[in-house]
Design an enzyme around this catalytic site. Sequence first.
Site, short mmCIF file in Angstrom:
data_model
loop_
_atom_site.label_atom_id
_atom_site.label_comp_id
_atom_site.label_asym_id
_atom_site.label_seq_id
_atom_site.Cartn_x
_atom_site.Cartn_y
_atom_site.Cartn_z
N LYS A 168 37.40 60.35 48.71
CA LYS A 168 38.15 60.81 47.54
C LYS A 168 37.87 59.87 46.37
O LYS A 168 37.76 58.65 46.55
CB LYS A 168 39.65 60.82 47.83
CG LYS A 168 40.05 61.79 48.94
CD LYS A 168 39.76 63.24 48.58
CE LYS A 168 40.34 64.19 49.61
NZ LYS A 168 39.90 65.59 49.38
N HIS A 299 35.49 74.46 53.72
CA HIS A 299 36.60 73.58 53.39
C HIS A 299 37.50 73.56 54.61
O HIS A 299 38.16 74.55 54.92
CB HIS A 299 37.38 74.09 52.17
CG HIS A 299 38.56 73.22 51.86
ND1 HIS A 299 39.85 73.67 51.84
CD2 HIS A 299 38.62 71.90 51.57
CE1 HIS A 299 40.66 72.67 51.55
NE2 HIS A 299 39.95 71.59 51.38
MG MG Z 1 37.97 69.22 48.35
#
Ligand code: MG
Length: 364
Positions: A168, A299
């Site tokens: 992230k 995803h």
């Molecule tokens: Mg993502």
Amino acid sequence: MKITNLEAIILEVEVKNPASDALHTYDAGRTVVTRVYTDEGHVGYATTHIGRGKPTADVLKVLLEKELAPALIGEDPLFTRKIRHKLWNIADYHGAEGLAHWGISAIDIALWDIVGKSMNQPTAKVLGACRDRIPAYSMAGWYFDSEKAYLEKVIAVVEEGFKAIKLKVGRYSLENDIERIKAARRELGSEFTIMVDANQGFDEREAIRRGRAYQEYGIRWLEEPLIPQHKQNHARLVQALDIPIAIGENYYSKHQFYDAVQAGAASVLQPDNRRAGGPTEWLEIGAITDAAGLHIASHGGGPVNVNMLCAIPNAIYLESGSLKHENKMLVTQLKMVDGEVLLPDTPGMGTEVREDFIAAHRVD
Ligand SMILES: [Mg+2]
């Protein structure tokens, strides 16, 4: 074969250490299990995880049981496209996208589970498989309380045998992003594949500034730099940057994927099986992106995504959590060999939920 009933069950598992991305924290821990029953004894399963917003699970259960289920009763579950069309017609007045599409997707997954079970084959093979395994990357690089916790997660990914990881970025400064990337690279070595995910954290100018920095570190793709509605802005990023752009986890149905492809918004499209649609829709998204010369990555992980990626020729990556420990929710267990997750040989989608897990976690 005829459909006789649909049941939606809400499960809750306490989230002890909520994970965060650039903008969000995932702490709801609820899963809606959809079960579709037939008169021949086959039961189709789908699991819909709700990461944020606990009451959403209640709304989805009502939508599935009260609004969509009546259209299924008496239908042949192998008529998946006929049923999808019926469900679209029911949902289009309040919007076939959004939560209604979560319901339509869950039903479609459960139907394709029945299709596979009735033919005694993994659904990927019924769909026309193109591979029996798919490279996986670990979504391990969340934001945690400390750098130590972050590095422990990164090291665990190498130890488990993954060859790719996603980190992230975008919660803090670019300098912080680069520190995270460098720290991970030190542990992973130069050959390891690293993706970064901004979870919609930037505007176009900031995405270009940060994207130029990420690409100096050999990052495989920059995911969701902007809000997904900004397809033209994404297209300008594709032109401005060398790093591939990935997007799609928040798109609903082939129509939004088609628009993204038409706009030239990304190189990698990432359907989420809760939102994009079930296998019926996935196949069409696969075909649209394949014809455009683009790639598909899932995803999310789990057996539904493995089945779909093994049936879509232009698929390149499965997103996955750790597979080291037994999955206590599902009967089917996934296995990774040399960084690739194997297609399970379970007939159907591999979505069947363990009865002991339902008994322990059912809240409605
Ligand atoms: Mg993502």
